[in-house]
Enzyme design. Structure first.
Site, PDB file in Angstrom:
ATOM      1  N   CYS A   2       0.603  -1.433   0.205  1.00 56.80           N
ATOM      2  CA  CYS A   2       0.010  -0.039  -0.391  1.00 56.80           C
ATOM      3  C   CYS A   2       0.822   0.889   0.356  1.00 56.80           C
ATOM      4  O   CYS A   2       1.963   1.055   0.876  1.00 56.80           O
ATOM      5  CB  CYS A   2      -0.834   0.310   1.254  1.00 56.80           C
ATOM      6  SG  CYS A   2      -1.839  -1.404   1.696  1.00 56.80           S
ATOM      7  N   ARG A  27       4.832   0.442  -6.092  1.00 60.57           N
ATOM      8  CA  ARG A  27       4.719  -0.539  -4.624  1.00 60.57           C
ATOM      9  C   ARG A  27       3.823  -1.605  -5.279  1.00 60.57           C
ATOM     10  O   ARG A  27       3.727  -2.925  -4.209  1.00 60.57           O
ATOM     11  CB  ARG A  27       4.283   0.562  -3.504  1.00 60.57           C
ATOM     12  CG  ARG A  27       5.619   1.648  -3.597  1.00 60.57           C
ATOM     13  CD  ARG A  27       4.812   2.341  -2.234  1.00 60.57           C
ATOM     14  NE  ARG A  27       3.940   2.232  -1.170  1.00 60.57           N
ATOM     15  CZ  ARG A  27       5.199   2.438   0.221  1.00 60.57           C
ATOM     16  NH1 ARG A  27       6.462   2.445   0.079  1.00 60.57           N
ATOM     17  NH2 ARG A  27       5.050   1.443   1.116  1.00 60.57           N
ATOM     18  N   TRP A  75      -2.856  -2.657  -1.015  1.00 62.88           N
ATOM     19  CA  TRP A  75      -2.917  -4.117  -1.698  1.00 62.88           C
ATOM     20  C   TRP A  75      -3.483  -4.674  -0.670  1.00 62.88           C
ATOM     21  O   TRP A  75      -2.825  -5.028   0.200  1.00 62.88           O
ATOM     22  CB  TRP A  75      -0.995  -4.126  -1.828  1.00 62.88           C
ATOM     23  CG  TRP A  75      -0.358  -5.542  -2.488  1.00 62.88           C
ATOM     24  CD1 TRP A  75      -0.488  -6.006  -3.819  1.00 62.88           C
ATOM     25  CD2 TRP A  75       0.244  -6.647  -1.589  1.00 62.88           C
ATOM     26  NE1 TRP A  75      -0.064  -6.994  -3.737  1.00 62.88           N
ATOM     27  CE2 TRP A  75       0.054  -7.613  -2.265  1.00 62.88           C
ATOM     28  CE3 TRP A  75       0.336  -6.868  -0.289  1.00 62.88           C
ATOM     29  CZ2 TRP A  75       0.655  -8.717  -1.862  1.00 62.88           C
ATOM     30  CZ3 TRP A  75       1.237  -7.392   0.205  1.00 62.88           C
ATOM     31  CH2 TRP A  75       1.086  -8.741  -0.567  1.00 62.88           C
ATOM     32  N   ASN A 101      -1.683   1.556   5.741  1.00 60.47           N
ATOM     33  CA  ASN A 101      -0.874   1.220   5.908  1.00 60.47           C
ATOM     34  C   ASN A 101      -0.024  -0.162   6.982  1.00 60.47           C
ATOM     35  O   ASN A 101      -0.708   1.135   8.032  1.00 60.47           O
ATOM     36  CB  ASN A 101       0.449   1.243   4.901  1.00 60.47           C
ATOM     37  CG  ASN A 101       0.580   2.112   3.819  1.00 60.47           C
ATOM     38  OD1 ASN A 101      -0.617   1.932   2.963  1.00 60.47           O
ATOM     39  ND2 ASN A 101       1.545   2.751   2.942  1.00 60.47           N
ATOM     40  N   GLY A 102      -0.387  -1.093   6.529  1.00 61.01           N
ATOM     41  CA  GLY A 102       0.108  -2.035   7.597  1.00 61.01           C
ATOM     42  C   GLY A 102      -0.986  -2.577   7.842  1.00 61.01           C
ATOM     43  O   GLY A 102      -2.023  -3.409   7.509  1.00 61.01           O
ATOM     44  N   GLU A 482      18.673 -16.844  -8.537  1.00 61.16           N
ATOM     45  CA  GLU A 482      18.192 -15.820  -8.325  1.00 61.16           C
ATOM     46  C   GLU A 482      17.660 -14.975 -10.349  1.00 61.16           C
ATOM     47  O   GLU A 482      16.779 -14.807 -10.593  1.00 61.16           O
ATOM     48  CB  GLU A 482      19.401 -14.443  -8.001  1.00 61.16           C
ATOM     49  CG  GLU A 482      18.990 -12.969  -9.226  1.00 61.16           C
ATOM     50  CD  GLU A 482      17.951 -12.775  -7.695  1.00 61.16           C
ATOM     51  OE1 GLU A 482      16.718 -13.202  -7.701  1.00 61.16           O
ATOM     52  OE2 GLU A 482      17.303 -11.071  -8.713  1.00 61.16           O
ATOM     53  N   LYS A 486      14.027 -14.155 -11.552  1.00 61.59           N
ATOM     54  CA  LYS A 486      14.084 -12.780 -12.266  1.00 61.59           C
ATOM     55  C   LYS A 486      13.054 -13.941 -13.193  1.00 61.59           C
ATOM     56  O   LYS A 486      12.123 -12.454 -14.306  1.00 61.59           O
ATOM     57  CB  LYS A 486      15.322 -12.550 -12.980  1.00 61.59           C
ATOM     58  CG  LYS A 486      15.578 -11.496 -12.577  1.00 61.59           C
ATOM     59  CD  LYS A 486      15.203 -10.165 -11.521  1.00 61.59           C
ATOM     60  CE  LYS A 486      14.706 -10.827 -10.922  1.00 61.59           C
ATOM     61  NZ  LYS A 486      15.781  -9.890  -9.437  1.00 61.59           N
ATOM     62  N   GLU A 489       9.234 -14.273 -11.593  1.00 62.03           N
ATOM     63  CA  GLU A 489       8.624 -13.187 -11.672  1.00 62.03           C
ATOM     64  C   GLU A 489       7.492 -12.353 -12.902  1.00 62.03           C
ATOM     65  O   GLU A 489       6.865 -11.725 -12.313  1.00 62.03           O
ATOM     66  CB  GLU A 489       8.983 -12.923 -10.311  1.00 62.03           C
ATOM     67  CG  GLU A 489      10.134 -11.642 -10.972  1.00 62.03           C
ATOM     68  CD  GLU A 489      11.257 -11.343  -9.458  1.00 62.03           C
ATOM     69  OE1 GLU A 489       9.736 -10.753  -8.752  1.00 62.03           O
ATOM     70  OE2 GLU A 489      12.529 -10.742  -9.536  1.00 62.03           O
ATOM     71  N   HIS A 505      18.543 -36.834  -8.875  1.00 60.14           N
ATOM     72  CA  HIS A 505      17.792 -37.778  -7.735  1.00 60.14           C
ATOM     73  C   HIS A 505      16.017 -37.223  -7.972  1.00 60.14           C
ATOM     74  O   HIS A 505      15.377 -37.175  -6.881  1.00 60.14           O
ATOM     75  CB  HIS A 505      18.479 -37.039  -6.993  1.00 60.14           C
ATOM     76  CG  HIS A 505      19.702 -37.248  -6.414  1.00 60.14           C
ATOM     77  ND1 HIS A 505      20.004 -38.532  -6.125  1.00 60.14           N
ATOM     78  CD2 HIS A 505      20.614 -35.794  -6.853  1.00 60.14           C
ATOM     79  CE1 HIS A 505      21.272 -38.743  -6.483  1.00 60.14           C
ATOM     80  NE2 HIS A 505      21.850 -37.472  -6.536  1.00 60.14           N
ATOM     81  N   LYS A 604       6.600  -4.429  -4.503  1.00 60.34           N
ATOM     82  CA  LYS A 604       8.348  -4.191  -3.632  1.00 60.34           C
ATOM     83  C   LYS A 604       8.416  -4.437  -2.135  1.00 60.34           C
ATOM     84  O   LYS A 604       9.438  -4.469  -2.340  1.00 60.34           O
ATOM     85  CB  LYS A 604       8.458  -2.660  -4.682  1.00 60.34           C
ATOM     86  CG  LYS A 604       9.643  -1.873  -4.494  1.00 60.34           C
ATOM     87  CD  LYS A 604       9.978  -2.398  -5.771  1.00 60.34           C
ATOM     88  CE  LYS A 604      12.460  -2.315  -5.455  1.00 60.34           C
ATOM     89  NZ  LYS A 604      12.801  -3.379  -6.577  1.00 60.34           N
TER      90      LYS A 604
HETATM   91  C1  F6R Z   1      12.671  -9.761  -6.781  1.00 54.39           C
HETATM   92  C2  F6R Z   1      12.537  -9.227  -5.432  1.00 54.39           C
HETATM   93  C3  F6R Z   1      12.294  -9.729  -3.823  1.00 54.39           C
HETATM   94  C4  F6R Z   1      12.811  -9.068  -2.923  1.00 54.39           C
HETATM   95  C5  F6R Z   1      12.295  -8.900  -1.599  1.00 54.39           C
HETATM   96  C6  F6R Z   1      12.904  -9.018  -0.382  1.00 54.39           C
HETATM   97  O1  F6R Z   1      12.415  -9.399  -7.718  1.00 54.39           O
HETATM   98  O2  F6R Z   1      12.625  -7.778  -5.359  1.00 54.39           O
HETATM   99  O3  F6R Z   1      12.041 -11.175  -4.217  1.00 54.39           O
HETATM  100  O4  F6R Z   1      14.479  -9.192  -2.712  1.00 54.39           O
HETATM  101  O5  F6R Z   1      11.086  -9.246  -1.148  1.00 54.39           O
HETATM  102  O6  F6R Z   1      13.516  -7.178  -0.462  1.00 54.39           O
HETATM  103  P1  F6R Z   1      13.995  -6.781   0.059  1.00 54.39           P
HETATM  104  O7  F6R Z   1      14.873  -6.464   0.156  1.00 54.39           O
HETATM  105  O8  F6R Z   1      12.575  -4.764   0.193  1.00 54.39           O
HETATM  106  O9  F6R Z   1      13.980  -7.280   1.784  1.00 54.39           O
END
Ligand code: F6R
Length: 609
Positions: A2, A27, A75, A101-102, A482, A486, A489, A505, A604
């Site tokens: 949010c 966000r 959100w 928010n929260g 990673e 990428k 997502e 396995h 985000k």
């Molecule tokens: C993936 C991504 C997320 C963040 C995760 C942690 O591309 O960005 O997996 O890495 O949500 O977020 P932070 O780093 O803000 O704690």
């Protein structure tokens, strides 16, 4: 996650609120709304979906005329995305409107109490409890009502509140959720982060837990929950509007991928002296204290956790201190074996990730020393850690992280070298060589950008792909985690990462003609082994893309496609290896016409667990 914006000033609020909400879109959100005080009443307009839906709704009715208002991007947590659940929420009397928010943890019992008193709820949200509670606590004074109401809340909140009886003031209060107050010559703002207000001002106050602010057009006052005034220092934000906009690129993600060399340079340069020695500004640990650590834990979420996996290999190999990596959401509930002889490293771009923050608190409760690697200055994780190293990546807007990941990696290398020197596991000359090599990474990443067109062509083959498997060993496996995240997502292609040796396995049974496998072959001493695994999946019909270093030319004769990247010290290869895979994810998502910067269902900053 949010987003909040609020404004009181000398110009109409609605356009500023809508503009601020658009800046907060990154966000992640599923509905949006604004509340403006006009004609002595509060006018709330809200809509499910993107802000353009809200704009259309406003255009069809009328733009609220008023100089004070609050806005929100939601959100969903309590209740589905819908017009009713969108914020702001009215109190029963419509005297108050609230954005939040929260999570209000005691909302069920508060709701029961309010329903018994005749309050009618129009949404499924926990936030509506706050709105009605304001009515219930109302004593004729806006400020003292907010204080009384806040004391009834359990949970996390950043709240922006307007009251029709006081049509020139916004009151905000926060606990465990970020909130800033920004001042400008147009008037004053509240916001969940500075991006929302950067177009108007760089002068901000960061609110701390249990602080209350009263904003009017010309003044900002801060109080504690006992109603006593507090003095706060204004901070000058150095991020400019340009840095927070797309800078000519089609998406924030590609802009941020391209910013990596600069971000790494900015992160490294204050930490490496002109003589080539490490000077970790944020760490107050002496060599003797470092030597006393029996174990290091690295804990984080998502991509930040993947940095931790690299960290385990690098720190253990260089400093010979045992390292455990754990997902923060697991660490916090597993009664972790940490004590005063343990260093817990927390990694977080936002510095507000709920699970990472709680993992930090759990580590501190158990007496561990804590060190965080964080991008957002003054965020909760940064503030609460014993030591903090900031990644100077600048604001990261794209939901999928790239430059934060890369800058976190560079700090992990520096920590590993510093610790290795302290434990005397490496000599000065080994450290010097590594540092010199780290300094070449930005330039080598720039060389990888020259491969962009060929990576784009390979990605076209993935447009209609359903499944992808990334394989690798050791550090290649850490990067595979990673790279796979990428791709999945942002392109919504099902993708998994496997330690190459694990394929036999079980997973190899999934391989059939047409399956795509991406083999990471940059860990020099293990390349032959991963290539053997690549041959095995090819024999079963898989199409294999290999990522390897320029000297492994034989891979081209074995795999269907090969991306050759520059070489560096084996322990630093993740920094180079990840870049073509970020580009692969980006261009695959682009060819599938996905919403790259705001992938569906993602946020985000994940401030709820
Ligand atoms: C993936 C991504 C997320 C963040 C995760 C942690 O591309 O960005 O997996 O890495 O949500 O977020 P932070 O780093 O803000 O704690």
């Amino acid at each position: 996650m949010c987003g909040i914006i609020g404004f009181t000033g000398n110009t109409e609020a609605a356009p500023l609120l809508l503009d601020g909400l658009e800046k907060l879109e990154y966000r992640g959100y599923d509905s949006a709304g604004i509340a403006v005080i006009e004609n002595e009443g509060i006018n709330i307009i809200k809509s499910e979906g993107k802000i353009k839906n809200l704009r259309e709704k406003i255009a069809k009715s009328h733009t609220p005329k008023g100089f004070i208002g609050i806005g929100h991007t939601r959100w969903a947590t309590h209740g589905k995305p819908s017009d009713e659940n969108a914020h702001p929420h009215y109190s029963k009397s419509r005297r108050f409107a609230v954005v939040h928010n929260g999570i209000i943890e005691n909302f069920a019992e508060l709701k029961e109490e309010l329903v018994a008193k005749g309050y009618i709820f129009h949404s499924e949200t926990d936030t509506e409890v706050v709105a009605h509670l304001l009515d219930d606590c109302y004593d004729g004074d806006f400020f003292s009502t907010v204080i009384t109401m806040t004391k009834r809340l359990v949970g996390s909140y950043a709240l922006g509140i307007v009251c029709k009886d006081v049509p020139d003031k916004i009151i905000c209060v926060k606990k465990a959720n970020p909130l800033i107050v920004a001042v400008s010559d147009k008037g004053n703002f509240i916001a969940s982060d500075i991006t929302a207000v950067l177009a108007y001002t760089r002068d901000v106050y960061t609110m701390q837990d249990d602080e209350v602010a009263i904003l009017s057009e010309k003044s900002v006052e801060f109080f504690n929950l006992d109603g006593e005034p507090i003095n706060k220092e204004i901070e000058k934000v150095t991020w400019n509007v340009d840095a927070a906009s797309k800078g000519g690129y089609e998406h924030f993600m590609i802009k941020e991928i391209k910013e990596q060399p600069e971000a790494i340079r900015a992160t490294l340069s204050p930490r490496i002296t002109p003589e080539g020695k490490i000077n970790l500004d944020g760490i107050s640990l002496s060599d003797e204290q470092i030597r006393k650590f029996k174990r290091i834990y690295i804990t984080a979420c998502g991509s930040a956790y993947h940095v931790g996996v690299v960290g385990k290999y690098v720190i253990e190999q260089l400093a010979r201190i045992p390292v455990e990596v754990d997902l923060a959401s697991e660490f916090r509930y597993r009664y972790p074996l940490v004590d005063e002889d343990t260093l817990v490293i927390l990694i977080s771009q936002s510095g507000t990730t709920a699970d990472t923050l709680e993992a930090l608190r759990e580590a501190k409760r158990r007496g561990a020393r804590t060190l965080s690697i964080v991008n957002v200055v003054g965020s909760a994780i940064a503030t609460e850690s014993d030591d903090v190293l900031y990644t100077w990546a600048g604001p990261e807007i794209s939901v999928a992280t790239t430059k934060a990941y890369s800058t976190q990696l560079s700090l992990i290398y520096l920590i590993a070298i510093k610790f290795a020197l302290a434990t005397k596991a490496i000599t000065d000359s080994v450290a010097d060589e590594l540092i010199a090599e780290i300094l070449t990474l930005p330039e080598k990443i720039e060389q990888i950008f020259e491969l962009e067109e060929s990576i784009k062509r390979i990605s076209e083959r993935y447009t209609y792909l359903h499944h992808a498997y990334f394989i690798g060993r050791n550090l290649d496996y850490a990067v595979a985690l990673e790279a796979s995240l990428k791709l999945k997502e942002i392109s919504y292609i099902h993708s998994e990462a496997y330690a190459a040796g694990e394929l036999k396995h079980g997973t190899i049974s999934l391989i059939e003609p047409g399956t795509s496998v991406i083999a990471l072959c940059c860990t020099e001493r293990l390349v032959e082994k991963t290539i053997s695994n690549a041959k095995e999946v090819m024999a079963r019909g898989a199409e294999v893309l290999c990522v390897t270093t320029e000297d492994n030319r034989s891979c081209a004769n074995i795999c269907d496609y090969t991306i050759y990247i520059p070489k560096t010290h084996p322990l630093l290869m993740p920094s180079l290896e990840v870049v073509p895979l970020q580009l692969l994810g980006y261009y695959t998502a682009k060819s599938r016409k996905c919403d790259i910067d705001q992938p569906r269902n993602l946020a985000k900053s994940v401030t709820v667990e």
